[in-house]
Write a protein that holds these residues in place. Structure first.
Motif, mmCIF file in Angstrom:
data_model
loop_
_atom_site.group_PDB
_atom_site.id
_atom_site.type_symbol
_atom_site.label_atom_id
_atom_site.label_comp_id
_atom_site.label_asym_id
_atom_site.label_seq_id
_atom_site.Cartn_x
_atom_site.Cartn_y
_atom_site.Cartn_z
ATOM 1 N N PRO A 73 0.812 -1.226 0.000
ATOM 2 C CA PRO A 73 0.000 0.000 0.000
ATOM 3 C C PRO A 73 0.843 1.272 0.000
ATOM 4 C CG PRO A 73 -0.770 -1.531 1.673
ATOM 5 C CD PRO A 73 0.491 -2.103 1.102
ATOM 6 N N ARG A 74 2.034 1.221 0.590
ATOM 7 C CA ARG A 74 2.915 2.404 0.586
ATOM 8 C C ARG A 74 3.389 2.718 -0.824
ATOM 9 N NH1 ARG A 74 6.817 0.085 5.019
ATOM 10 N NH2 ARG A 74 6.353 -1.639 3.651
ATOM 11 N N LEU A 75 3.620 1.680 -1.617
ATOM 12 C CA LEU A 75 4.019 1.880 -3.018
ATOM 13 C C LEU A 75 2.879 2.535 -3.795
ATOM 14 C CD1 LEU A 75 5.957 1.458 -5.401
ATOM 15 C CD2 LEU A 75 4.967 -0.813 -5.669
ATOM 16 N N LEU A 76 1.664 2.079 -3.552
ATOM 17 C CA LEU A 76 0.517 2.641 -4.261
ATOM 18 C C LEU A 76 0.348 4.131 -3.983
ATOM 19 C CD1 LEU A 76 -2.127 -0.195 -3.860
ATOM 20 C CD2 LEU A 76 -0.597 0.250 -5.779
ATOM 21 N N GLU A 77 0.696 4.551 -2.774
ATOM 22 C CA GLU A 77 0.597 5.974 -2.424
ATOM 23 C C GLU A 77 1.598 6.816 -3.203
ATOM 24 O OE1 GLU A 77 0.952 6.467 1.789
ATOM 25 O OE2 GLU A 77 -0.687 5.073 2.191
ATOM 26 N N LEU A 78 2.708 6.224 -3.598
ATOM 27 C CA LEU A 78 3.771 6.956 -4.297
ATOM 28 C C LEU A 78 3.581 7.009 -5.809
ATOM 29 C CD1 LEU A 78 6.857 5.541 -2.392
ATOM 30 C CD2 LEU A 78 5.756 7.761 -2.062
ATOM 31 N N LEU A 79 2.888 6.033 -6.354
ATOM 32 C CA LEU A 79 2.733 5.955 -7.806
ATOM 33 C C LEU A 79 1.744 6.989 -8.322
ATOM 34 C CD1 LEU A 79 2.574 2.104 -8.333
ATOM 35 C CD2 LEU A 79 4.458 3.636 -8.904
ATOM 36 N N VAL A 80 2.037 7.535 -9.493
ATOM 37 C CA VAL A 80 1.137 8.462 -10.177
ATOM 38 C C VAL A 80 1.006 8.003 -11.627
ATOM 39 C CG1 VAL A 80 1.667 10.445 -8.704
ATOM 40 C CG2 VAL A 80 2.984 10.069 -10.792
ATOM 41 N N CYS A 81 -0.007 8.474 -12.292
ATOM 42 C CA CYS A 81 -0.208 8.162 -13.704
ATOM 43 C C CYS A 81 0.959 8.745 -14.506
ATOM 44 C CB CYS A 81 -1.535 8.760 -14.176
ATOM 45 S SG CYS A 81 -1.807 8.572 -15.949
ATOM 46 N N PRO A 82 1.625 7.935 -15.329
ATOM 47 C CA PRO A 82 2.750 8.452 -16.110
ATOM 48 C C PRO A 82 2.325 9.477 -17.163
ATOM 49 C CG PRO A 82 2.306 6.168 -16.691
ATOM 50 C CD PRO A 82 1.418 6.508 -15.536
ATOM 51 N N LEU A 83 1.061 9.470 -17.541
ATOM 52 C CA LEU A 83 0.570 10.397 -18.560
ATOM 53 C C LEU A 83 0.186 11.745 -17.952
ATOM 54 C CD1 LEU A 83 -0.076 10.474 -21.602
ATOM 55 C CD2 LEU A 83 -2.392 9.775 -21.021
ATOM 56 N N THR A 84 -0.589 11.717 -16.868
ATOM 57 C CA THR A 84 -1.109 12.957 -16.281
ATOM 58 C C THR A 84 -0.389 13.390 -15.009
ATOM 59 O OG1 THR A 84 -2.726 11.849 -14.872
ATOM 60 C CG2 THR A 84 -3.407 12.373 -17.134
ATOM 61 N N LYS A 85 0.388 12.490 -14.429
ATOM 62 C CA LYS A 85 1.045 12.710 -13.123
ATOM 63 C C LYS A 85 0.019 12.846 -11.999
ATOM 64 C CE LYS A 85 4.997 12.915 -15.240
ATOM 65 N NZ LYS A 85 5.092 11.841 -16.142
ATOM 66 N N GLY A 86 -1.214 12.389 -12.276
ATOM 67 C CA GLY A 86 -2.290 12.455 -11.293
ATOM 68 C C GLY A 86 -2.380 11.205 -10.437
ATOM 69 N N ARG A 87 -3.256 11.262 -9.438
ATOM 70 C CA ARG A 87 -3.463 10.158 -8.505
ATOM 71 C C ARG A 87 -4.063 8.945 -9.194
ATOM 72 N NH1 ARG A 87 -3.226 11.757 -2.880
ATOM 73 N NH2 ARG A 87 -3.835 9.633 -2.415
ATOM 74 N N LEU A 88 -3.768 7.791 -8.605
ATOM 75 C CA LEU A 88 -4.318 6.526 -9.082
ATOM 76 C C LEU A 88 -5.152 5.903 -7.972
ATOM 77 C CD1 LEU A 88 -1.031 5.135 -10.609
ATOM 78 C CD2 LEU A 88 -3.000 5.940 -11.902
ATOM 79 N N SER A 89 -6.180 5.194 -8.350
ATOM 80 C CA SER A 89 -6.953 4.441 -7.364
ATOM 81 C C SER A 89 -6.832 2.962 -7.712
ATOM 82 C CB SER A 89 -8.409 4.887 -7.355
ATOM 83 O OG SER A 89 -8.994 4.690 -8.620
ATOM 84 N N PHE A 90 -6.902 2.124 -6.683
ATOM 85 C CA PHE A 90 -6.773 0.686 -6.872
ATOM 86 C C PHE A 90 -8.149 0.070 -7.050
ATOM 87 C CE2 PHE A 90 -6.472 -3.611 -4.837
ATOM 88 C CZ PHE A 90 -5.783 -4.206 -5.875
ATOM 89 N N ASP A 91 -8.337 -0.643 -8.152
ATOM 90 C CA ASP A 91 -9.584 -1.361 -8.399
ATOM 91 C C ASP A 91 -9.338 -2.826 -8.061
ATOM 92 O OD1 ASP A 91 -11.742 -2.809 -9.447
ATOM 93 O OD2 ASP A 91 -12.044 -1.358 -11.063
ATOM 94 N N ARG A 92 -9.860 -3.247 -6.922
ATOM 95 C CA ARG A 92 -9.639 -4.610 -6.438
ATOM 96 C C ARG A 92 -10.278 -5.651 -7.373
ATOM 97 N NH1 ARG A 92 -7.936 -6.178 -1.557
ATOM 98 N NH2 ARG A 92 -8.250 -4.104 -0.713
ATOM 99 N N ASP A 93 -11.412 -5.315 -7.973
ATOM 100 C CA ASP A 93 -12.118 -6.265 -8.838
ATOM 101 C C ASP A 93 -11.322 -6.621 -10.087
ATOM 102 O OD1 ASP A 93 -14.281 -6.331 -7.064
ATOM 103 O OD2 ASP A 93 -15.348 -4.750 -8.141
ATOM 104 N N THR A 94 -10.654 -5.639 -10.669
ATOM 105 C CA THR A 94 -9.895 -5.878 -11.904
ATOM 106 C C THR A 94 -8.392 -5.980 -11.659
ATOM 107 O OG1 THR A 94 -9.747 -3.511 -12.362
ATOM 108 C CG2 THR A 94 -11.607 -4.710 -13.333
ATOM 109 N N ASN A 95 -7.957 -5.712 -10.408
ATOM 110 C CA ASN A 95 -6.540 -5.726 -10.045
ATOM 111 C C ASN A 95 -5.739 -4.765 -10.928
ATOM 112 O OD1 ASN A 95 -4.617 -6.742 -8.206
ATOM 113 N ND2 ASN A 95 -3.732 -7.989 -9.820
ATOM 114 N N GLU A 96 -6.234 -3.523 -10.973
ATOM 115 C CA GLU A 96 -5.609 -2.486 -11.792
ATOM 116 C C GLU A 96 -5.503 -1.185 -11.000
ATOM 117 O OE1 GLU A 96 -7.259 -3.523 -16.229
ATOM 118 O OE2 GLU A 96 -8.654 -2.570 -14.843
#
Length: 62
Positions: free
Chosen positions: A10-33
């Motif tokens: 989860p700490r890694l997910l907090e650091l990652l941003v979209c490479p295209l927009t540099k915006g926040r990402l959300s985790f979709d548990r259903d699709t694992n994306e």
């Protein structure tokens, strides 16, 4: 936990941003994306590793 889901720190997910927009990402548990609503892209997670390449991302449908 579902066997098909990869475990991502989860700490890694907090650091990652979209490479295209540099915006926040959300985790979709259903699709694992990781989802960028702004870019309308979903980045796959394979074997616990987020694949942060626009060429590997799935376009989100409206």
């Amino acid at each position: 936990m579902d066997e098909k889901l990869s475990k991502v720190d989860p700490r890694l997910l907090e650091l990652l941003v979209c490479p295209l927009t540099k915006g926040r990402l959300s985790f979709d548990r259903d699709t694992n994306e990781l989802v960028s609503e702004r870019a309308r892209l979903a980045y796959p997670i394979r074997d616990g590793i987020p694949i942060m390449l626009v060429s590997e991302a799935r376009r989100l449908e409206d």
